[in-house]
Design a protein around this motif. Structure first.
Motif, PDB file in Angstrom:
ATOM      1  N   GLN A  18      65.709 -39.274 -79.255  1.00 49.03           N
ATOM      2  CA  GLN A  18      64.727 -38.330 -78.743  1.00 49.03           C
ATOM      3  C   GLN A  18      64.764 -38.368 -77.222  1.00 49.03           C
ATOM      4  OE1 GLN A  18      60.714 -39.188 -79.858  1.00 49.03           O
ATOM      5  NE2 GLN A  18      59.883 -37.400 -78.847  1.00 49.03           N
ATOM      6  N   VAL A  19      64.811 -37.196 -76.599  1.00 46.56           N
ATOM      7  CA  VAL A  19      64.823 -37.086 -75.136  1.00 46.56           C
ATOM      8  C   VAL A  19      63.696 -36.123 -74.734  1.00 46.56           C
ATOM      9  CG1 VAL A  19      66.129 -36.355 -73.124  1.00 46.56           C
ATOM     10  CG2 VAL A  19      67.291 -37.518 -74.988  1.00 46.56           C
ATOM     11  N   HIS A  20      62.911 -36.537 -73.755  1.00 49.21           N
ATOM     12  CA  HIS A  20      61.813 -35.717 -73.237  1.00 49.21           C
ATOM     13  C   HIS A  20      61.902 -35.720 -71.716  1.00 49.21           C
ATOM     14  CE1 HIS A  20      57.888 -33.862 -73.024  1.00 49.21           C
ATOM     15  NE2 HIS A  20      57.549 -34.759 -72.110  1.00 49.21           N
ATOM     16  N   GLN A  21      61.952 -34.525 -71.125  1.00 44.13           N
ATOM     17  CA  GLN A  21      62.092 -34.424 -69.679  1.00 44.13           C
ATOM     18  C   GLN A  21      60.973 -33.556 -69.126  1.00 44.13           C
ATOM     19  OE1 GLN A  21      65.829 -32.895 -68.398  1.00 44.13           O
ATOM     20  NE2 GLN A  21      65.444 -33.293 -66.255  1.00 44.13           N
ATOM     21  N   GLU A  22      60.389 -33.994 -67.990  1.00 43.82           N
ATOM     22  CA  GLU A  22      59.341 -33.251 -67.294  1.00 43.82           C
ATOM     23  C   GLU A  22      59.723 -33.149 -65.816  1.00 43.82           C
ATOM     24  OE1 GLU A  22      55.250 -34.588 -69.488  1.00 43.82           O
ATOM     25  OE2 GLU A  22      55.897 -35.681 -67.731  1.00 43.82           O
ATOM     26  N   ALA A  23      59.405 -32.022 -65.242  1.00 48.35           N
ATOM     27  CA  ALA A  23      59.639 -31.849 -63.800  1.00 48.35           C
ATOM     28  C   ALA A  23      58.595 -30.874 -63.266  1.00 48.35           C
ATOM     29  CB  ALA A  23      61.038 -31.321 -63.535  1.00 48.35           C
ATOM     30  N   GLY A  24      58.181 -31.090 -62.036  1.00 47.10           N
ATOM     31  CA  GLY A  24      57.211 -30.188 -61.438  1.00 47.10           C
ATOM     32  C   GLY A  24      57.059 -30.464 -59.958  1.00 47.10           C
ATOM     33  N   SER A  25      56.365 -29.572 -59.278  1.00 53.62           N
ATOM     34  CA  SER A  25      56.112 -29.758 -57.855  1.00 53.62           C
ATOM     35  C   SER A  25      54.811 -29.067 -57.492  1.00 53.62           C
ATOM     36  CB  SER A  25      57.264 -29.193 -57.015  1.00 53.62           C
ATOM     37  OG  SER A  25      57.309 -27.787 -57.153  1.00 53.62           O
ATOM     38  N   GLU A  26      54.241 -29.497 -56.389  1.00 53.37           N
ATOM     39  CA  GLU A  26      53.042 -28.859 -55.872  1.00 53.37           C
ATOM     40  C   GLU A  26      53.108 -28.866 -54.349  1.00 53.37           C
ATOM     41  OE1 GLU A  26      49.783 -31.135 -57.407  1.00 53.37           O
ATOM     42  OE2 GLU A  26      49.697 -32.379 -55.646  1.00 53.37           O
ATOM     43  N   GLN A  27      52.495 -27.836 -53.767  1.00 59.79           N
ATOM     44  CA  GLN A  27      52.525 -27.686 -52.314  1.00 59.79           C
ATOM     45  C   GLN A  27      51.174 -27.167 -51.864  1.00 59.79           C
ATOM     46  OE1 GLN A  27      55.744 -25.315 -50.935  1.00 59.79           O
ATOM     47  NE2 GLN A  27      55.138 -25.411 -48.817  1.00 59.79           N
ATOM     48  N   ASP A  28      50.618 -27.798 -50.838  1.00 57.56           N
ATOM     49  CA  ASP A  28      49.321 -27.411 -50.285  1.00 57.56           C
ATOM     50  C   ASP A  28      49.446 -27.266 -48.776  1.00 57.56           C
ATOM     51  OD1 ASP A  28      48.096 -27.645 -52.771  1.00 57.56           O
ATOM     52  OD2 ASP A  28      47.664 -29.771 -52.469  1.00 57.56           O
ATOM     53  N   TYR A  29      48.722 -26.317 -48.228  1.00 61.63           N
ATOM     54  CA  TYR A  29      48.643 -26.142 -46.774  1.00 61.63           C
ATOM     55  C   TYR A  29      47.237 -25.719 -46.423  1.00 61.63           C
ATOM     56  CZ  TYR A  29      49.519 -24.477 -42.090  1.00 61.63           C
ATOM     57  OH  TYR A  29      49.477 -24.281 -40.739  1.00 61.63           O
TER      58      TYR A  29
END
Length: 133
Positions: A18-29
């Motif tokens: 079983q393989v589970h992958q997560e990716a994400g990003s956030e940007q604030d100004y």
């Protein structure tokens, strides 16, 4: 003669992946800025001159002379200035990535058996044995 036997043997194997992958990003100004300005100016200029001259000659030959002269000058200047500035700036950037992997293998071998022997085979009472005639 009595004999009973049961025998079983087997092999079992399996695999789990079983393989589970997560990716994400956030940007604030965030930016905040405030300016306040105030200005005041005043100027005054005052100038005046006055003069007086008196001359007198009397019948008896006396002579009187008087002169007064006044000069006034006033120059004043006033200036007020206020300036205020306030600023704020921030930035934030984040990235994340995750990978979960599960791998399991299993293998099983088994063998089992059940045997029963009766009196005719020499293990019980009243049977014949090899030494008996």
């Amino acid at each position: 003669m009595s004999e009973y036997g049961d025998y079983s043997m087997g092999h079992e194997s399996g695999e789990l992946e079983q393989v589970h992958q997560e990716a994400g990003s956030e940007q604030d100004y965030n930016s905040q800025f405030g300016v306040f300005a105030q200005d005041h100016s005043a100027a005054e200029s005052t100038d005046f001159e006055t003069g007086r001259s008196v001359e007198y000659t009397g019948a008896d030959g006396s002579h009187f002379e008087s002169s007064d002269y006044t000069s006034y000058s006033n120059d004043s200047q006033e200036s007020d200035s206020v300036f205020a500035a306030q600023g704020s700036e921030s930035s934030h950037f984040a990235e994340f990535s995750g990978l979960d992997a599960l791998k399991a293998q299993f293998e099983t071998n088994f063998a089992e058996g059940t045997f029963a022997e009766g009196p005719a085979l020499g293990t019980g009472d009243g049977g014949l044995s090899i030494a008996s005639s």
